[in-house]
Design a protein around this motif. Structure first.
Motif, PDB file in Angstrom:
ATOM      1  N   HIS A 157       0.854  -1.194   0.000  1.00  0.00           N
ATOM      2  CA  HIS A 157       0.000   0.000   0.000  1.00  0.00           C
ATOM      3  C   HIS A 157       0.885   1.238   0.000  1.00  0.00           C
ATOM      4  CE1 HIS A 157      -3.449   2.569   0.812  1.00  0.00           C
ATOM      5  NE2 HIS A 157      -2.772   3.131   1.796  1.00  0.00           N
ATOM      6  N   ASP A 158       0.673   2.132  -0.967  1.00  0.00           N
ATOM      7  CA  ASP A 158       1.581   3.268  -1.125  1.00  0.00           C
ATOM      8  C   ASP A 158       0.847   4.408  -1.815  1.00  0.00           C
ATOM      9  OD1 ASP A 158       4.018   4.577  -0.851  1.00  0.00           O
ATOM     10  OD2 ASP A 158       5.159   2.888  -1.650  1.00  0.00           O
ATOM     11  N   MET A 159       1.533   5.559  -1.941  1.00  0.00           N
ATOM     12  CA  MET A 159       0.872   6.721  -2.522  1.00  0.00           C
ATOM     13  C   MET A 159       1.863   7.722  -3.088  1.00  0.00           C
ATOM     14  SD  MET A 159      -2.033   9.243  -1.020  1.00  0.00           S
ATOM     15  CE  MET A 159      -2.524  10.636  -2.030  1.00  0.00           C
ATOM     16  N   GLN A 160       1.453   8.376  -4.171  1.00  0.00           N
ATOM     17  CA  GLN A 160       2.172   9.474  -4.811  1.00  0.00           C
ATOM     18  C   GLN A 160       1.140  10.536  -5.187  1.00  0.00           C
ATOM     19  OE1 GLN A 160       5.336   8.483  -4.907  1.00  0.00           O
ATOM     20  NE2 GLN A 160       6.503   9.715  -6.347  1.00  0.00           N
ATOM     21  N   VAL A 161       1.559  11.759  -5.394  1.00  0.00           N
ATOM     22  CA  VAL A 161       0.661  12.779  -5.943  1.00  0.00           C
ATOM     23  C   VAL A 161       1.252  13.308  -7.244  1.00  0.00           C
ATOM     24  CG1 VAL A 161      -0.523  13.545  -3.850  1.00  0.00           C
ATOM     25  CG2 VAL A 161       1.703  14.526  -4.416  1.00  0.00           C
ATOM     26  N   GLN A 162       0.371  13.614  -8.176  1.00  0.00           N
ATOM     27  CA  GLN A 162       0.750  14.254  -9.435  1.00  0.00           C
ATOM     28  C   GLN A 162       0.457  15.741  -9.314  1.00  0.00           C
ATOM     29  OE1 GLN A 162      -0.627  12.372 -13.095  1.00  0.00           O
ATOM     30  NE2 GLN A 162      -1.138  14.371 -13.962  1.00  0.00           N
ATOM     31  N   LEU A 163       1.435  16.579  -9.636  1.00  0.00           N
ATOM     32  CA  LEU A 163       1.313  18.019  -9.443  1.00  0.00           C
ATOM     33  C   LEU A 163       1.537  18.744 -10.764  1.00  0.00           C
ATOM     34  CD1 LEU A 163       3.424  16.999  -6.764  1.00  0.00           C
ATOM     35  CD2 LEU A 163       2.015  18.857  -5.912  1.00  0.00           C
ATOM     36  N   GLU A 164       0.691  19.730 -11.030  1.00  0.00           N
ATOM     37  CA  GLU A 164       0.832  20.611 -12.180  1.00  0.00           C
ATOM     38  C   GLU A 164       0.632  22.042 -11.714  1.00  0.00           C
ATOM     39  OE1 GLU A 164      -1.506  18.657 -15.675  1.00  0.00           O
ATOM     40  OE2 GLU A 164      -2.138  17.692 -13.798  1.00  0.00           O
ATOM     41  N   GLY A 165       1.355  22.970 -12.312  1.00  0.00           N
ATOM     42  CA  GLY A 165       1.254  24.364 -11.910  1.00  0.00           C
ATOM     43  C   GLY A 165       2.581  24.885 -11.412  1.00  0.00           C
ATOM     44  N   PRO A 166       2.577  26.039 -10.737  1.00  0.00           N
ATOM     45  CA  PRO A 166       3.835  26.672 -10.307  1.00  0.00           C
ATOM     46  C   PRO A 166       4.713  25.817  -9.415  1.00  0.00           C
ATOM     47  CG  PRO A 166       2.016  28.234 -10.178  1.00  0.00           C
ATOM     48  CD  PRO A 166       1.410  26.905 -10.491  1.00  0.00           C
ATOM     49  N   THR A 167       4.124  24.892  -8.649  1.00  0.00           N
ATOM     50  CA  THR A 167       4.939  24.062  -7.750  1.00  0.00           C
ATOM     51  C   THR A 167       5.919  23.177  -8.500  1.00  0.00           C
ATOM     52  OG1 THR A 167       4.835  22.638  -5.795  1.00  0.00           O
ATOM     53  CG2 THR A 167       3.354  22.086  -7.601  1.00  0.00           C
ATOM     54  N   VAL A 168       5.655  22.904  -9.792  1.00  0.00           N
ATOM     55  CA  VAL A 168       6.565  22.050 -10.565  1.00  0.00           C
ATOM     56  C   VAL A 168       7.956  22.677 -10.621  1.00  0.00           C
ATOM     57  CG1 VAL A 168       7.029  21.098 -12.866  1.00  0.00           C
ATOM     58  CG2 VAL A 168       4.712  20.980 -11.902  1.00  0.00           C
ATOM     59  N   ARG A 169       8.010  24.003 -10.778  1.00  0.00           N
ATOM     60  CA  ARG A 169       9.318  24.668 -10.818  1.00  0.00           C
ATOM     61  C   ARG A 169      10.034  24.541  -9.470  1.00  0.00           C
ATOM     62  NH1 ARG A 169      11.944  29.116 -13.829  1.00  0.00           N
ATOM     63  NH2 ARG A 169      13.271  30.285 -12.398  1.00  0.00           N
ATOM     64  N   ASP A 170       9.292  24.616  -8.370  1.00  0.00           N
ATOM     65  CA  ASP A 170       9.903  24.434  -7.050  1.00  0.00           C
ATOM     66  C   ASP A 170      10.486  23.036  -6.901  1.00  0.00           C
ATOM     67  OD1 ASP A 170       9.850  26.825  -5.758  1.00  0.00           O
ATOM     68  OD2 ASP A 170       8.068  26.410  -4.560  1.00  0.00           O
ATOM     69  N   ILE A 171       9.739  22.020  -7.359  1.00  0.00           N
ATOM     70  CA  ILE A 171      10.238  20.643  -7.259  1.00  0.00           C
ATOM     71  C   ILE A 171      11.477  20.482  -8.136  1.00  0.00           C
ATOM     72  CG2 ILE A 171       9.635  18.208  -7.589  1.00  0.00           C
ATOM     73  CD1 ILE A 171       6.651  19.160  -7.180  1.00  0.00           C
ATOM     74  N   GLU A 172      11.464  21.116  -9.308  1.00  0.00           N
ATOM     75  CA  GLU A 172      12.654  21.123 -10.151  1.00  0.00           C
ATOM     76  C   GLU A 172      13.836  21.756  -9.420  1.00  0.00           C
ATOM     77  OE1 GLU A 172      14.271  22.975 -14.413  1.00  0.00           O
ATOM     78  OE2 GLU A 172      12.225  23.370 -13.747  1.00  0.00           O
ATOM     79  N   ASN A 173      13.586  22.819  -8.669  1.00  0.00           N
ATOM     80  CA  ASN A 173      14.671  23.470  -7.925  1.00  0.00           C
ATOM     81  C   ASN A 173      15.230  22.575  -6.823  1.00  0.00           C
ATOM     82  OD1 ASN A 173      15.068  25.906  -9.278  1.00  0.00           O
ATOM     83  ND2 ASN A 173      13.338  26.889  -8.242  1.00  0.00           N
ATOM     84  N   VAL A 174      14.382  21.730  -6.235  1.00  0.00           N
ATOM     85  CA  VAL A 174      14.893  20.755  -5.272  1.00  0.00           C
ATOM     86  C   VAL A 174      15.920  19.851  -5.962  1.00  0.00           C
ATOM     87  CG1 VAL A 174      14.294  18.814  -3.761  1.00  0.00           C
ATOM     88  CG2 VAL A 174      12.778  20.806  -3.886  1.00  0.00           C
ATOM     89  N   PHE A 175      15.593  19.416  -7.176  1.00  0.00           N
ATOM     90  CA  PHE A 175      16.532  18.598  -7.939  1.00  0.00           C
ATOM     91  C   PHE A 175      17.798  19.379  -8.273  1.00  0.00           C
ATOM     92  CE2 PHE A 175      18.427  16.847 -11.718  1.00  0.00           C
ATOM     93  CZ  PHE A 175      18.325  15.470 -11.553  1.00  0.00           C
ATOM     94  N   ARG A 176      17.647  20.595  -8.779  1.00  0.00           N
ATOM     95  CA  ARG A 176      18.805  21.392  -9.204  1.00  0.00           C
ATOM     96  C   ARG A 176      19.728  21.696  -8.024  1.00  0.00           C
ATOM     97  NH1 ARG A 176      18.772  24.100 -14.245  1.00  0.00           N
ATOM     98  NH2 ARG A 176      17.025  23.431 -15.552  1.00  0.00           N
ATOM     99  N   GLU A 177      19.169  21.977  -6.859  1.00  0.00           N
ATOM    100  CA  GLU A 177      20.015  22.257  -5.701  1.00  0.00           C
ATOM    101  C   GLU A 177      20.910  21.062  -5.383  1.00  0.00           C
ATOM    102  OE1 GLU A 177      17.441  25.511  -3.085  1.00  0.00           O
ATOM    103  OE2 GLU A 177      17.275  23.370  -2.615  1.00  0.00           O
ATOM    104  N   ARG A 178      20.336  19.882  -5.380  1.00  0.00           N
ATOM    105  CA  ARG A 178      21.136  18.698  -5.077  1.00  0.00           C
ATOM    106  C   ARG A 178      22.133  18.403  -6.195  1.00  0.00           C
ATOM    107  NH1 ARG A 178      17.945  13.419  -3.633  1.00  0.00           N
ATOM    108  NH2 ARG A 178      20.007  12.593  -4.239  1.00  0.00           N
ATOM    109  N   TRP A 179      21.694  18.503  -7.431  1.00  0.00           N
ATOM    110  CA  TRP A 179      22.560  18.200  -8.581  1.00  0.00           C
ATOM    111  C   TRP A 179      23.794  19.101  -8.585  1.00  0.00           C
ATOM    112  CZ3 TRP A 179      22.092  14.445 -12.404  1.00  0.00           C
ATOM    113  CH2 TRP A 179      22.896  14.605 -13.534  1.00  0.00           C
TER     114      TRP A 179
END
Length: 556
Positions: free
Chosen positions: A219-241
C-alpha cells in the motif's frame, strides 16, 4: 513579510526593553507567519534555499498505489521527446520494474533519451549489499540509462549511515501546449511497488518476510502536481545536482565507478524554463529534511528540518481528527508532537495505519525497531487513550499488506504526501521531500468546518481521506455518508476493526466481515534484548541528524 517600518519599530522597541535576541526572533517569527497552515520562509529555518515558501494555483491529483502512479508516469514520459527535460531521484531503482504491462522503468526513461529528450537522475548509491541494501541494482539502473544517452549519478553526499530518500520525478516539456508535471511521494521506481486497491501484490516482486506471502501486497501513494509548484520541485533537484561536494569520497566507491564508467562529476543542467501557469486550486508547500553536513549543503548550510517543523505547526492547529498512514512510526521524539496535540485538544482523535510486520527479518534491526515503535505508541496512547486507534492492514484473503505510504491529513484541511516517515531519521537525518497541500476549494458537506477555526473543510484533503477510508473499510464509491464527520468516521473505523478482530478469533462461525483494518499489536522484545537493541536503535535504525544543542533542547 513584515513591512520595513514595522520591523524597525519592533527592533527599536526590543532595544529599549532590553529583550534578548532570541525573544526578538520569536516575535518576528510570529509576525512573519503569513499562512495558518504553512511555514513562512523564516519558520522553514533555511535561508539558503531557492524554493518558494509555497505556491498557489496548482492541480494536485492523488495516485493511491503504485499501479495508477506508474501508469500516469509512463504516459507522461511517453509524451517527452526532443528538447524536453526529465529529472528523477530515487532511494531504490530497478530497471526491470514494470510501469505498465509491457513498459519497464528502463524502457520509459531510455525511450525519452532516444527521442532526443534530456534525462537526468540521482539515485542513492546505497550501502553494501551484505547489509541488505540495493547498491548493485541502483548502479545497474544508472549504467543502463547512461548507455541510452541519459545521465544518472550515484549520490552518496549524505551523513555516515544516511541515505537520499527523496522519490520524485519532474518533466518539463519544450512545447508550451503540454502541461509540465511532477510526481512526489513514497513510491520508488522499484520492484514490488506496482500494486492496486485489490492488494494482490506486484508480480515483479522482491525478497520479503514470509508473513507477507509469496507476492507481498503493498500500500503506497504518490501525488501528481501541475502548476507553479513544478518549478519548485525542479529546484529541489537542481540544488542537489549542483552540490559541488564529491559524490562519494570513499576509494572503494570511486575506483569501481571509474572502471565501470559511472558519472563522477555531473554535467551542467540546461537553462530553466519559466514557472508553469496556474493549473488548479491547490496551494502547495514543499517541506524537506537535510541534515547538517560537512562539507555543508550549499542550499542548506545548517541543514533543513522543515518537514518536522511543518508537522509541529499543523498539529498545534488540530482540533478534531488526524489521519496518518506511515511505514515507520517509531520515534519518541516524533510521538511527543502528536501527544502534545492530543493533550491540547480534548476532542481530537488520531487514526494511525502502519504495517503489521517490519519489512526485513534482520536480528539487528527488528528488536531495535520494535523497541522504538513500542515506546512511540506508548507516548501517544498515554496522551490520547481511547481517542487513538493504531491499526494495520490485510487484504481480503487475510494476508498482511505492507503499508509504505507516508500520508497525514488534519481536520480535512491540510494534507501531506511524501517520502518522510514519522521517525527521527526522516525528520533530521536523511534527505526527504513532502508536498503539503491546502485546497482553496471548500467542501460543503457537513461538517463544513470540522476544526471550528474558520478554515472550513477542503476538497482535496477530505476526498483523499474518504478514498483511503473506503478502500480500507471495503466500501463502494460514494458509500461514505457516515465517514464525512470526524466523529462518526472514527467510530466506523473502530467498529470495523473490532468486527474483523473478533472474526479472526473465531473464523468458522460466520463469513469474513468486510474491511481490512485490524488493531495493531506488537510483540515487545524481552528486557535483555531491549538493552542491546537500544544502542543499535540510536546509532543505526533511527539516528539523529540534528546539531547537539537542538537534541538537548528537543527542538527541530
Amino acid at each position: 513579510m513584515i513591512p520595513q517600518p514595522l520591523r524597525r519599530s519592533i527592533d527599536a522597541l526590543a532595544e529599549r526593553l532590553g529583550r534578548s535576541s532570541a525573544a526578538l526572533n520569536e516575535q518576528v517569527q510570529k509576525f512573519d507567519s503569513e499562512h495558518p497552515w504553512f511555514l513562512s520562509s523564516e519558520e522553514r529555518g533555511n535561508p539558503d534555499t531557492r524554493i518558494e515558501a509555497w505556491t498557489e494555483g496548482n492541480r494536485v491529483t492523488p495516485l493511491v498505489h503504485g499501479k495508477p502512479y506508474f501508469a500516469a508516469l509512463a504516459a507522461a514520459l511517453d509524451e517527452a521527446g526532443e528538447g524536453d527535460l526529465v529529472m528523477f531521484t530515487d532511494w531504490r531503482g530497478d530497471p526491470e520494474q514494470l510501469l505498465t504491462d509491457d513498459v519497464t522503468v528502463e524502457d520509459a526513461l531510455a525511450g525519452v533519451a532516444g527521442r532526443g529528450g534530456i534525462v537526468k537522475g540521482m539515485v542513492w548509491r546505497s550501502h553494501i549489499e551484505t547489509l541488505g541494501f540495493t547498491g548493485p541494482k541502483n548502479r545497474k539502473l544508472a549504467l543502463r540509462l547512461e548507455e541510452a544517452g541519459g545521465e544518472v549519478i550515484l549520490d552518496q553526499r549524505v551523513l555516515v549511515l544516511g541515505s537520499h530518500h527523496q522519490k520524485f520525478v519532474v518533466i518539463r516539456y519544450r512545447d508550451p501546449a503540454k502541461s509540465d508535471v511532477a510526481f512526489v511521494g513514497g513510491i520508488d521506481l522499484a520492484r514490488a511497488r506496482r500494486d492496486d486497491a485489490d492488494h494482490f501484490g506486484d508480480p515483479v516482486s522482491r525478497p520479503f518476510p514470509p508473513e507477507y506471502g509469496e507476492i507481498p501486497a503493498w500500500h503506497d501513494m504518490q501525488v501528481q502536481l501541475e502548476g507553479p509548484t513544478v518549478r519548485d520541485i525542479e529546484n529541489v533537484f537542481r540544488e542537489r545536482w549542483e552540490d559541488p561536494a564529491a559524490l562519494s569520497r570513499l576509494p572503494w566507491h570511486a575506483i569501481p565507478d571509474i572502471l565501470r564508467g559511472v558519472t563522477r562529476e555531473p554535467s551542467v543542467l540546461p537553462a530553466q524554463h519559466d514557472e508553469p501557469d496556474v493549473a488548479g486550486t491547490c496551494a502547495v508547500q514543499l517541506v524537506r529534511t537535510y541534515p547538517r553536513r560537512r562539507p555543508a549543503y550549499p542550499f542548506a548550510t545548517r541543514g533543513e528540518r522543515s518537514a518536522a517543523r511543518a508537522y509541529a505547526k499543523v498539529l498545534r492547529r488540530a482540533r478534531r481528527l488526524i489521519y496518518v498512514e506511515d511505514q515507520y512510526l517509531w520515534s519518541v521524539d516524533v510521538a511527543r508532537v502528536f501527544a502534545a496535540a492530543l493533550r491540547r485538544s480534548p476532542d481530537l482523535r488520531l487514526v494511525i495505519v502502519v504495517p503489521k510486520h517490519l519489512d526485513d527479518d534482520s536480528s539487528l534491526t527488528i528488536p531495535s525497531a520494535l523497541l522504538g515503535h513500542s515506546a512511540a505508541l506508548d507516548v501517544i496512547r498515554d496522551a490520547g487513550s481511547d481517542r487513538v486507534l493504531v491499526l494495520d492492514l490485510e487484504n481480503d484473503r487475510g494476508i498482511p499488506v505492507y503499508v509504505h505510504s507516508k500520508v497525514c491529513i488534519v481536520d480535512d484541511v491540510w494534507a501531506a504526501v511524501g517520502s518522510d516517515n514519522f521517525n527521527r531519521r526522516s525528520w533530521t537525518h536523511d534527505s526527504e521531500l513532502t508536498a503539503a497541500i491546502v485546497d482553496e476549494e471548500r467542501d460543503l458537506r457537513a461538517p463544513t468546518d470540522p476544526g471550528g477555526l474558520g478554515d472550513g473543510a477542503r476538497v482535496f484533503a477530505r476526498d483523499l481521506r474518504l478514498e483511503l477510508a473506503r478502500e480500507h473499510l471495503g466500501r463502494a464509491p460514494g458509500d461514505d455518508e457516515d465517514l464525512v464527520d470526524p466523529g462518526s468516521f472514527f467510530d466506523a473505523v473502530s467498529s470495523s476493526a473490532t468486527r474483523l478482530d473478533e472474526w479472526h478469533r473465531a473464523p468458522s462461525t460466520s463469513p469474513r466481515p468486510t474491511g481490512r483494518l485490524r488493531r495493531h499489536e506488537i510483540d515487545v522484545p524481552p528486557q535483555w534484548q531491549q538493552r542491546l537493541a537500544a544502542v543499535a536503535y540510536r546509532l543505526f535504525v533511527d539516528p539523529d541528524g540534528r546539531p547537539i544543542g537542538m537534541r538537548f533542547r528537543r527542538r527541530f
